[in-house]
Design a protein around this motif. Structure first.
Motif, PDB file in Angstrom:
ATOM      1  N   ALA A 119     -42.814 -38.877  44.082  1.00 57.77           N
ATOM      2  CA  ALA A 119     -43.083 -38.858  45.525  1.00 57.77           C
ATOM      3  C   ALA A 119     -41.862 -38.457  46.291  1.00 57.77           C
ATOM      4  CB  ALA A 119     -43.578 -40.239  45.967  1.00 57.77           C
ATOM      5  N   ALA A 120     -40.667 -38.697  45.714  1.00 62.27           N
ATOM      6  CA  ALA A 120     -39.433 -38.369  46.435  1.00 62.27           C
ATOM      7  C   ALA A 120     -39.026 -36.928  46.243  1.00 62.27           C
ATOM      8  CB  ALA A 120     -38.305 -39.315  45.968  1.00 62.27           C
ATOM      9  N   ASP A 121     -39.656 -36.200  45.280  1.00 61.86           N
ATOM     10  CA  ASP A 121     -39.241 -34.812  45.017  1.00 61.86           C
ATOM     11  C   ASP A 121     -39.784 -33.907  46.081  1.00 61.86           C
ATOM     12  OD1 ASP A 121     -37.982 -35.599  42.702  1.00 61.86           O
ATOM     13  OD2 ASP A 121     -39.720 -35.171  41.415  1.00 61.86           O
ATOM     14  N   THR A 122     -38.910 -33.021  46.616  1.00 63.36           N
ATOM     15  CA  THR A 122     -39.330 -32.053  47.644  1.00 63.36           C
ATOM     16  C   THR A 122     -39.749 -30.709  47.023  1.00 63.36           C
ATOM     17  OG1 THR A 122     -37.051 -31.356  47.945  1.00 63.36           O
ATOM     18  CG2 THR A 122     -37.873 -33.106  49.396  1.00 63.36           C
ATOM     19  N   SER A 169     -42.075 -46.011  42.129  1.00 67.77           N
ATOM     20  CA  SER A 169     -42.309 -44.695  42.759  1.00 67.77           C
ATOM     21  C   SER A 169     -43.693 -44.188  42.428  1.00 67.77           C
ATOM     22  CB  SER A 169     -41.278 -43.695  42.235  1.00 67.77           C
ATOM     23  OG  SER A 169     -41.368 -43.564  40.848  1.00 67.77           O
ATOM     24  N   THR A 170     -44.229 -43.446  43.305  1.00 64.71           N
ATOM     25  CA  THR A 170     -45.566 -42.863  43.136  1.00 64.71           C
ATOM     26  C   THR A 170     -45.414 -41.428  42.665  1.00 64.71           C
ATOM     27  OG1 THR A 170     -46.380 -44.276  44.892  1.00 64.71           O
ATOM     28  CG2 THR A 170     -47.743 -42.393  44.257  1.00 64.71           C
ATOM     29  N   THR A 171     -46.174 -41.007  41.657  1.00 62.23           N
ATOM     30  CA  THR A 171     -46.096 -39.616  41.135  1.00 62.23           C
ATOM     31  C   THR A 171     -47.295 -38.839  41.579  1.00 62.23           C
ATOM     32  OG1 THR A 171     -47.242 -40.204  39.099  1.00 62.23           O
ATOM     33  CG2 THR A 171     -44.864 -40.408  39.067  1.00 62.23           C
ATOM     34  N   THR A 172     -47.109 -37.514  41.591  1.00 59.23           N
ATOM     35  CA  THR A 172     -48.171 -36.568  41.932  1.00 59.23           C
ATOM     36  C   THR A 172     -47.995 -35.312  41.070  1.00 59.23           C
ATOM     37  OG1 THR A 172     -49.261 -35.338  43.697  1.00 59.23           O
ATOM     38  CG2 THR A 172     -46.857 -35.463  43.795  1.00 59.23           C
ATOM     39  N   THR A 173     -48.832 -34.316  41.222  1.00 57.54           N
ATOM     40  CA  THR A 173     -48.731 -33.066  40.422  1.00 57.54           C
ATOM     41  C   THR A 173     -48.410 -31.912  41.327  1.00 57.54           C
ATOM     42  OG1 THR A 173     -51.107 -32.667  40.643  1.00 57.54           O
ATOM     43  CG2 THR A 173     -50.383 -33.898  38.719  1.00 57.54           C
ATOM     44  N   CYS A 174     -47.729 -30.902  40.702  1.00 61.07           N
ATOM     45  CA  CYS A 174     -47.367 -29.677  41.445  1.00 61.07           C
ATOM     46  C   CYS A 174     -48.618 -28.847  41.636  1.00 61.07           C
ATOM     47  CB  CYS A 174     -46.314 -28.891  40.669  1.00 61.07           C
ATOM     48  SG  CYS A 174     -45.894 -27.279  41.436  1.00 61.07           S
ATOM     49  N   PRO A 175     -48.845 -28.375  42.865  1.00 62.31           N
ATOM     50  CA  PRO A 175     -50.042 -27.558  43.103  1.00 62.31           C
ATOM     51  C   PRO A 175     -50.024 -26.231  42.361  1.00 62.31           C
ATOM     52  CG  PRO A 175     -48.616 -27.513  45.026  1.00 62.31           C
ATOM     53  CD  PRO A 175     -48.024 -28.538  44.094  1.00 62.31           C
ATOM     54  N   GLY A 189     -35.066 -29.760  53.893  1.00 62.59           N
ATOM     55  CA  GLY A 189     -34.697 -31.079  54.458  1.00 62.59           C
ATOM     56  C   GLY A 189     -33.405 -31.557  53.854  1.00 62.59           C
ATOM     57  N   PRO A 190     -32.983 -32.655  54.276  1.00 60.70           N
ATOM     58  CA  PRO A 190     -31.724 -33.188  53.765  1.00 60.70           C
ATOM     59  C   PRO A 190     -31.829 -33.423  52.276  1.00 60.70           C
ATOM     60  CG  PRO A 190     -32.899 -34.880  54.968  1.00 60.70           C
ATOM     61  CD  PRO A 190     -33.653 -33.629  55.214  1.00 60.70           C
ATOM     62  N   SER A 191     -30.703 -33.111  51.586  1.00 58.75           N
ATOM     63  CA  SER A 191     -30.672 -33.302  50.144  1.00 58.75           C
ATOM     64  C   SER A 191     -30.777 -34.768  49.812  1.00 58.75           C
ATOM     65  CB  SER A 191     -29.362 -32.732  49.580  1.00 58.75           C
ATOM     66  OG  SER A 191     -28.255 -33.459  50.091  1.00 58.75           O
ATOM     67  N   ARG A 192     -31.051 -35.017  48.547  1.00 62.03           N
ATOM     68  CA  ARG A 192     -31.203 -36.383  48.100  1.00 62.03           C
ATOM     69  C   ARG A 192     -29.922 -37.133  48.317  1.00 62.03           C
ATOM     70  NH1 ARG A 192     -32.963 -35.965  42.129  1.00 62.03           N
ATOM     71  NH2 ARG A 192     -32.752 -38.258  42.320  1.00 62.03           N
ATOM     72  N   GLY A 197     -40.237 -24.823  40.462  1.00 64.17           N
ATOM     73  CA  GLY A 197     -39.454 -24.598  41.672  1.00 64.17           C
ATOM     74  C   GLY A 197     -40.267 -24.477  42.917  1.00 64.17           C
ATOM     75  N   SER A 198     -41.593 -24.743  42.887  1.00 67.65           N
ATOM     76  CA  SER A 198     -42.392 -24.635  44.105  1.00 67.65           C
ATOM     77  C   SER A 198     -42.069 -25.833  45.017  1.00 67.65           C
ATOM     78  CB  SER A 198     -43.883 -24.639  43.756  1.00 67.65           C
ATOM     79  OG  SER A 198     -44.182 -23.497  42.969  1.00 67.65           O
ATOM     80  N   PRO A 199     -42.046 -25.634  46.364  1.00 70.24           N
ATOM     81  CA  PRO A 199     -41.797 -26.748  47.290  1.00 70.24           C
ATOM     82  C   PRO A 199     -42.999 -27.692  47.316  1.00 70.24           C
ATOM     83  CG  PRO A 199     -42.266 -24.723  48.485  1.00 70.24           C
ATOM     84  CD  PRO A 199     -42.189 -24.332  47.043  1.00 70.24           C
ATOM     85  N   ARG A 200     -42.703 -28.841  47.645  1.00 73.48           N
ATOM     86  CA  ARG A 200     -43.758 -29.852  47.697  1.00 73.48           C
ATOM     87  C   ARG A 200     -44.704 -29.514  48.825  1.00 73.48           C
ATOM     88  NH1 ARG A 200     -44.011 -34.948  45.666  1.00 73.48           N
ATOM     89  NH2 ARG A 200     -45.472 -36.421  46.651  1.00 73.48           N
ATOM     90  N   GLY A 201     -45.920 -29.705  48.687  1.00 74.57           N
ATOM     91  CA  GLY A 201     -46.923 -29.444  49.691  1.00 74.57           C
ATOM     92  C   GLY A 201     -48.194 -29.008  49.013  1.00 74.57           C
ATOM     93  N   THR A 202     -49.165 -28.738  49.810  1.00 75.01           N
ATOM     94  CA  THR A 202     -50.468 -28.341  49.271  1.00 75.01           C
ATOM     95  C   THR A 202     -50.569 -26.842  49.273  1.00 75.01           C
ATOM     96  OG1 THR A 202     -51.412 -28.478  51.467  1.00 75.01           O
ATOM     97  CG2 THR A 202     -51.548 -30.447  50.114  1.00 75.01           C
TER      98      THR A 202
END
Length: 302
Positions: A16-19, A2-8, A49-52, A25-30
């Motif tokens: 990468a799979a976390d929404t 899996s690829t990781t990223t940071t919360c804005p 979106g659909p839950s995991r 608790g912030s939603p994924r996005g920029t």
């Protein structure tokens, strides 16, 4: 893999799979996460979106373990915050506190504005002091026996004369107090209405009086009896100035009795007495000796 990223928002690591961010608790996005209060009150939350579970089915073993770890961390953080808050507000160990009962509604307003009243101990009354009782006044002690006045006054006296032996004879009023019957007070003519006044230096209590009612003298040179030659007193009145007023005692006298003629009087305390001549005899010796005499006056106390 899996690829990781940071919360804005909080810069926490995200897969990468976390929404949404598992930390803030912030939603994924920029860009920064929208205000969650604004999202709650003004706009519907974005569809995550659909839950995991719906999207991927039953989570894998590895994924389920990660979620439990994060949840445990969150619980630990909350517990730590609670403990820290308790340490901040806990009371000091060395200060003992006593619960105070809340005032009742009926008295809360009055007690909040009333001023504490200091209790003042009642003053103990001084013991009553009885007024000193004065000692009883002792009964005055008066002299007894013969009472001699300090002085006597009379309206007038006969001039001096000489006896058969040529000795001078006086007739002053003081002669009635010298205890010598051969001396006398004598006045010219009838002494009826005349008064002799006797004064004492201090009050005395008189119980008896007496007098010799003529010139009771026998001349030692030729034996001449002077008593029948002049007038004799037949009646007198004794007057005493007592505490409640004057006290008068009349006395009748016998003609020819040359001794002291006495009469008792009611016990009277006095400082002065008056002897008033009320009645006398006619002149004796063929009216050649028209003079009235009193040889002696005596006061007695008992």
């Amino acid at each position: 893999m899996s690829t990781t990223t940071t919360c804005p928002d909080c810069h926490a690591a995200m897969r990468a799979a976390d929404t949404f961010c598992w930390t803030c608790g912030s939603p994924r996005g920029t860009g920064p996460a929208p205000d969650r209060l604004a999202v709650v009150h003004h706009a519907p939350a974005p569809d995550p979106g659909p839950s995991r579970t719906e999207r991927r089915g039953t989570p894998r073993r590895g994924q389920d373990g990660s979620g439990r770890v994060v949840a445990g961390v969150a619980v630990a953080v909350v517990a730590a915050a609670a403990v820290a808050g308790w340490w901040l507000v806990r009371p000091d160990d060395d200060v003992s506190t006593t619960p105070v009962a809340a005032p009742s509604p009926s008295t809360s307003s009055s007690t909040s504005t009333s001023t504490p009243v200091r209790e003042v101990a009642a003053a103990t009354p001084a013991p009553a002091v009885a007024a000193p009782v004065p000692p009883p006044t002792p009964e005055p002690v008066y002299p007894t026996g013969v009472l001699t006045p300090a002085r006597v006054t009379a309206p007038g006296s006969s001039p001096d004369s000489a006896d058969a032996g040529g000795r001078t004879t006086t007739y002053v009023a003081a002669n009635v107090l010298d205890a010598d019957p051969s001396t006398a007070w004598r006045t010219e003519g009838s002494a009826a209405g005349s008064s002799l006044t006797f004064t004492f230096d201090a009050p005395v209590r008189v119980t008896e009086v007496g007098l010799i009612n003529g010139f009771a003298k026998v001349d030692p040179h030729d034996g001449t009896d002077r008593y029948p030659q002049g007038r004799r007193v037949l009646a007198v009145t004794w007057t005493f100035q007592g505490p409640t007023g004057p006290v008068s005692v009349p006395q009748r006298l016998s003609d020819g009795e040359r001794d002291l003629q006495r009469i008792p009087v009611p016990a009277v305390v006095t400082s002065s007495a008056t002897l008033t001549v009320d009645e006398v005899t006619r002149p004796g010796a063929g009216r050649l000796f028209d003079r009235t005499a009193i040889s002696e006056v005596r006061f007695t106390g008992a």
